[in-house]
Design a protein around this motif. Structure first.
Motif, PDB file in Angstrom:
ATOM      1  N   ASN A   1       0.812  -1.221   0.000  1.00 18.62           N
ATOM      2  CA  ASN A   1       0.000   0.000   0.000  1.00 18.62           C
ATOM      3  C   ASN A   1       0.845   1.272   0.000  1.00 18.62           C
ATOM      4  OD1 ASN A   1      -2.936  -0.971   0.308  1.00 18.62           O
ATOM      5  ND2 ASN A   1      -1.788  -2.244   1.729  1.00 18.62           N
ATOM      6  N   ALA A   2       2.126   1.133   0.349  1.00 16.05           N
ATOM      7  CA  ALA A   2       3.031   2.284   0.264  1.00 16.05           C
ATOM      8  C   ALA A   2       3.500   2.482  -1.178  1.00 16.05           C
ATOM      9  CB  ALA A   2       4.232   2.088   1.183  1.00 16.05           C
ATOM     10  N   GLY A   3       3.346   1.445  -2.002  1.00 22.66           N
ATOM     11  CA  GLY A   3       3.623   1.587  -3.436  1.00 22.66           C
ATOM     12  C   GLY A   3       2.391   2.150  -4.108  1.00 22.66           C
ATOM     13  N   CYS A   4       1.281   1.459  -3.893  1.00 29.37           N
ATOM     14  CA  CYS A   4       0.011   1.836  -4.502  1.00 29.37           C
ATOM     15  C   CYS A   4      -1.078   1.039  -3.807  1.00 29.37           C
ATOM     16  CB  CYS A   4       0.087   1.476  -5.987  1.00 29.37           C
ATOM     17  SG  CYS A   4      -1.141   2.303  -6.995  1.00 29.37           S
ATOM     18  N   GLY A   5      -2.046   1.700  -3.208  1.00 30.19           N
ATOM     19  CA  GLY A   5      -3.129   0.988  -2.539  1.00 30.19           C
ATOM     20  C   GLY A   5      -4.117   0.412  -3.549  1.00 30.19           C
ATOM     21  N   LEU A   6      -4.899  -0.562  -3.129  1.00 30.20           N
ATOM     22  CA  LEU A   6      -5.959  -1.080  -4.003  1.00 30.20           C
ATOM     23  C   LEU A   6      -7.104  -0.068  -4.040  1.00 30.20           C
ATOM     24  CD1 LEU A   6      -6.335  -4.823  -2.857  1.00 30.20           C
ATOM     25  CD2 LEU A   6      -5.184  -3.989  -4.918  1.00 30.20           C
ATOM     26  N   MET A   7      -7.553   0.243  -5.252  1.00 30.65           N
ATOM     27  CA  MET A   7      -8.663   1.193  -5.387  1.00 30.65           C
ATOM     28  C   MET A   7      -9.954   0.591  -4.827  1.00 30.65           C
ATOM     29  SD  MET A   7      -8.366   3.028  -9.084  1.00 30.65           S
ATOM     30  CE  MET A   7      -7.256   1.949  -9.967  1.00 30.65           C
ATOM     31  N   SER A   8     -10.758   1.418  -4.226  1.00 25.76           N
ATOM     32  CA  SER A   8     -12.082   0.966  -3.770  1.00 25.76           C
ATOM     33  C   SER A   8     -13.047   1.019  -4.960  1.00 25.76           C
ATOM     34  CB  SER A   8     -12.594   1.873  -2.651  1.00 25.76           C
ATOM     35  OG  SER A   8     -12.830   3.171  -3.166  1.00 25.76           O
TER      36      SER A   8
ATOM     37  N   ILE B   1       7.330  10.362   6.518  1.00 24.95           N
ATOM     38  CA  ILE B   1       7.644   8.917   6.520  1.00 24.95           C
ATOM     39  C   ILE B   1       8.247   8.631   5.152  1.00 24.95           C
ATOM     40  CG2 ILE B   1       6.771   6.573   6.827  1.00 24.95           C
ATOM     41  CD1 ILE B   1       4.173   7.788   7.941  1.00 24.95           C
ATOM     42  N   THR B   2       9.401   7.995   5.117  1.00 22.47           N
ATOM     43  CA  THR B   2       9.966   7.720   3.807  1.00 22.47           C
ATOM     44  C   THR B   2       9.524   6.334   3.322  1.00 22.47           C
ATOM     45  OG1 THR B   2      11.956   7.996   2.471  1.00 22.47           O
ATOM     46  CG2 THR B   2      12.176   6.686   4.496  1.00 22.47           C
ATOM     47  N   ASN B   3       9.996   5.942   2.136  1.00 17.62           N
ATOM     48  CA  ASN B   3       9.490   4.707   1.530  1.00 17.62           C
ATOM     49  C   ASN B   3      10.210   3.460   2.043  1.00 17.62           C
ATOM     50  OD1 ASN B   3      11.789   5.777   0.245  1.00 17.62           O
ATOM     51  ND2 ASN B   3      11.433   4.460  -1.518  1.00 17.62           N
ATOM     52  N   SER B   4      11.321   3.613   2.779  1.00 12.13           N
ATOM     53  CA  SER B   4      12.129   2.453   3.160  1.00 12.13           C
ATOM     54  C   SER B   4      12.274   2.290   4.670  1.00 12.13           C
ATOM     55  CB  SER B   4      13.527   2.601   2.540  1.00 12.13           C
ATOM     56  OG  SER B   4      14.081   3.864   2.904  1.00 12.13           O
TER      57      SER B   4
ATOM     58  N   ASP C   1       7.254  16.566   2.815  1.00 11.05           N
ATOM     59  CA  ASP C   1       6.825  15.464   1.967  1.00 11.05           C
ATOM     60  C   ASP C   1       6.028  14.511   2.858  1.00 11.05           C
ATOM     61  OD1 ASP C   1       6.590  13.020   0.684  1.00 11.05           O
ATOM     62  OD2 ASP C   1       8.549  13.134  -0.281  1.00 11.05           O
ATOM     63  N   ALA C   2       4.703  14.521   2.673  1.00 14.82           N
ATOM     64  CA  ALA C   2       3.834  13.692   3.510  1.00 14.82           C
ATOM     65  C   ALA C   2       3.226  12.555   2.691  1.00 14.82           C
ATOM     66  CB  ALA C   2       2.733  14.550   4.128  1.00 14.82           C
ATOM     67  N   CYS C   3       3.936  12.190   1.627  1.00 12.48           N
ATOM     68  CA  CYS C   3       3.405  11.219   0.658  1.00 12.48           C
ATOM     69  C   CYS C   3       2.992   9.896   1.301  1.00 12.48           C
ATOM     70  CB  CYS C   3       4.461  10.985  -0.416  1.00 12.48           C
ATOM     71  SG  CYS C   3       3.861  10.031  -1.787  1.00 12.48           S
ATOM     72  N   GLN C   4       3.789   9.412   2.268  1.00 18.97           N
ATOM     73  CA  GLN C   4       3.469   8.120   2.887  1.00 18.97           C
ATOM     74  C   GLN C   4       2.605   8.270   4.137  1.00 18.97           C
ATOM     75  OE1 GLN C   4       3.773   5.462   1.444  1.00 18.97           O
ATOM     76  NE2 GLN C   4       5.646   5.357   0.233  1.00 18.97           N
ATOM     77  N   ALA C   5       2.309   9.491   4.513  1.00 18.15           N
ATOM     78  CA  ALA C   5       1.511   9.683   5.725  1.00 18.15           C
ATOM     79  C   ALA C   5       0.037   9.911   5.388  1.00 18.15           C
ATOM     80  CB  ALA C   5       2.049  10.871   6.517  1.00 18.15           C
ATOM     81  N   VAL C   6      -0.217  10.715   4.355  1.00 14.62           N
ATOM     82  CA  VAL C   6      -1.593  11.070   4.013  1.00 14.62           C
ATOM     83  C   VAL C   6      -2.361   9.808   3.608  1.00 14.62           C
ATOM     84  CG1 VAL C   6      -3.063  12.377   2.435  1.00 14.62           C
ATOM     85  CG2 VAL C   6      -0.951  13.404   3.301  1.00 14.62           C
ATOM     86  N   GLY C   7      -3.471   9.592   4.267  1.00 10.37           N
ATOM     87  CA  GLY C   7      -4.294   8.420   3.961  1.00 10.37           C
ATOM     88  C   GLY C   7      -4.150   7.310   4.982  1.00 10.37           C
TER      89      GLY C   7
ATOM     90  N   ARG D   1      -2.260   7.848  -4.965  1.00  8.93           N
ATOM     91  CA  ARG D   1      -2.366   6.396  -5.171  1.00  8.93           C
ATOM     92  C   ARG D   1      -1.923   5.535  -3.996  1.00  8.93           C
ATOM     93  NH1 ARG D   1       2.594   7.629  -7.128  1.00  8.93           N
ATOM     94  NH2 ARG D   1       4.286   6.229  -6.553  1.00  8.93           N
ATOM     95  N   LYS D   2      -1.261   6.085  -3.015  1.00  6.03           N
ATOM     96  CA  LYS D   2      -0.664   5.236  -1.980  1.00  6.03           C
ATOM     97  C   LYS D   2      -1.699   4.897  -0.905  1.00  6.03           C
ATOM     98  CE  LYS D   2       4.007   6.527  -3.226  1.00  6.03           C
ATOM     99  NZ  LYS D   2       5.314   7.092  -2.838  1.00  6.03           N
ATOM    100  N   PHE D   3      -1.497   5.340   0.322  1.00  8.28           N
ATOM    101  CA  PHE D   3      -2.438   4.935   1.374  1.00  8.28           C
ATOM    102  C   PHE D   3      -3.842   5.508   1.158  1.00  8.28           C
ATOM    103  CE2 PHE D   3       1.603   3.986   3.385  1.00  8.28           C
ATOM    104  CZ  PHE D   3       1.331   2.762   3.978  1.00  8.28           C
ATOM    105  N   LEU D   4      -3.937   6.544   0.312  1.00  7.32           N
ATOM    106  CA  LEU D   4      -5.266   7.095   0.006  1.00  7.32           C
ATOM    107  C   LEU D   4      -6.062   6.215  -0.952  1.00  7.32           C
ATOM    108  CD1 LEU D   4      -5.003  10.955  -0.550  1.00  7.32           C
ATOM    109  CD2 LEU D   4      -6.511   9.758   1.041  1.00  7.32           C
ATOM    110  N   ARG D   5      -5.354   5.370  -1.695  1.00  8.26           N
ATOM    111  CA  ARG D   5      -6.006   4.396  -2.578  1.00  8.26           C
ATOM    112  C   ARG D   5      -6.670   5.040  -3.797  1.00  8.26           C
ATOM    113  NH1 ARG D   5     -10.085   1.230   0.839  1.00  8.26           N
ATOM    114  NH2 ARG D   5      -9.900  -0.122  -0.977  1.00  8.26           N
TER     115      ARG D   5
END
Ligand SMILES: *Cc1c(COP(=O)(O)O)cnc(C)c1O
Length: 393
Positions: free
Chosen positions: A26-33, A163-166, A190-196, A215-219
């Motif tokens: 999900n940190a790469g790309c969450g599943l869409m609802s 939060i970083t990606n690694s 950079d809140a890319c991995q936090a939002v969602g 696309r990440k935790f926000l799905r």
């Protein structure tokens, strides 16, 4: 452990991909609802049937609502939101708008996202700016005392990643905001991995600029992103790009920036995907970010516990506050092979090698790290099955 009444079966019923894969990426790309998928497909169909510009005009209100939804999510005003095609694009638009001149200083932290670091390195070298990494405390988090000691009037920008990606560690972004108050430095987060995956409130954080992806935790769909620009910071910034969307052409040789954060956008974009991101934000808000975070943390705690019980497995996340990003190494194991092997069995994870994370991994002496990143639609049973598959490997 807190027992939550989170309706996981409803979350899964609204996530068609759940039936097919164990999605721990999900940190790469969450599943869409389903609502996100329907929104994207419906608008794409509308474009094919009536013409794309005409479809956009018909959906103008829905497009505007995407700004409002993001403003609700981040606790800001809708005119402080710019929509982009990804988090890197958001970050670039922000970073390259910050005026920097020879002799200035820029501060960052040791988990800065790879692409951000490359941009920081390149521009600081080009301009003659000193790029400095704020030391970390014993927990691996940005050291607030050290940050305060480094601040002076030459520090024009503090650019950090929540939060970083690694690495699942969560930097104390509110404390950074408090330390910077009144300093004159622009605060780019950079809140890319936090939002969602957790509440992210720009008022509480006190950042001037915040970038994220859909696309990440926000799905949301791929190729979507957003940028928050604080009203008071707007006039201190000079956007690098201009087009007929970001500015008004007021005379042959004159222009005026759009009065709001739209000055950080460009005209062309995929409207179906943008509407999809809006649907993803609304979906997240309907669950509540506190409930989402609680659910993700409860699953992550279980996952880390089970993983650390396996011989040869070392959980590697630092920090005092965990997140839904769980990283580990396995002694003598080729993690890339393991990832592909798991993928063939319908279990999605990801692997980061050191040359994608020099600051975070190389400095810790890690060559390669595996990441299992969880969403609220994942289950305890999936965690057990995942750990079993890793144990077998
Ligand atoms: C994924 C990621 C990005 C880049 O996002 P894109 O949408 O791929 O440009 C930026 N920062 C962090 C911390 C990320 O994990």
């Amino acid at each position: 452990m807190i027992v939550t009444a989170f309706d996981v079966s409803r979350a899964r019923a609204l996530t068609p991909g759940c039936e097919r894969v164990i999605h721990f990426n999900n940190a790469g790309c969450g599943l869409m609802s389903q609502p996100v998928l329907d929104t994207v497909l419906e608008h794409t169909r509308l474009e094919a049937m009536m013409g794309s510009y005409e479809a956009a005009a018909r959906k103008a209100e829905a497009v505007n609502a995407v700004y409002t939804s993001l403003a609700t999510l981040l606790n800001c005003r809708a005119d402080e939101i710019a929509l982009t095609d990804g988090a890197t694009q958001s970050w670039h638009r922000a970073f390259h708008a910050v005026p920097l001149k020879k002799g200035d200083r820029v501060l960052t932290a040791n988990n800065e996202y790879n692409s951000n670091w490359l941009s920081l390195r390149r521009r600081c070298d080009q301009v003659g700016v000193s790029l400095e990494v704020v030391p970390s405390d014993a927990d691996g988090l940005i050291d607030i005392g050290a940050l305060k000691a480094m601040l002076d009037e030459r520090v024009k920008l503090v650019a950090i990643t929540q939060i970083t990606n690694s690495n699942g560690k969560v930097n104390p972004v509110e404390e950074v905001g408090a330390a910077l108050r009144g300093s004159g430095a622009i605060y780019l987060l950079d809140a890319c991995q936090a939002v969602g995956q957790m509440p992210v409130d720009v008022q509480r954080i006190g950042c001037d600029l915040l970038s994220g992806a859909g696309r990440k935790f926000l799905r949301g769909p791929r190729g979507t992103g957003f940028l928050h620009v604080r009203r008071e910071a707007m006039e201190k910034l000079d956007p690098m790009f201009i087009d007929i969307h970001s500015a008004n052409w007021t005379g042959l040789n004159t222009f005026e920036w759009k009065p709001d954060a739209k000055r950080f956008e460009v005209m062309e974009h995929n409207i179906a995907d943008r509407l999809g991101m809006g649907a993803a934000v609304d979906h997240a808000l309907s669950w509540g970010l506190d409930a989402i975070q609680e659910r993700i943390l409860s699953l992550s705690t279980l996952l880390r516990k089970r993983l650390s019980e396996l011989p040869g497995v070392q959980v590697r996340d630092q920090g005092t506050r965990p997140s839904g990003i769980n990283t580990f190494t396995i002694e003598g194991k080729d993690l890339m092979k393991l990832m592909l092997n798991l993928r063939a069995k319908g279990i999605n994870t990801s692997v980061t090698n050191f040359d994608w994370a020099w600051l975070d991994l190389k400095e810790r002496g890690i060559d390669s790290i595996m990441r299992a990143s969880l969403s609220y639609y994942n289950t305890e049973e999936e965690v057990e099955r995942f750990v079993e598959a890793v144990a077998k490997a």
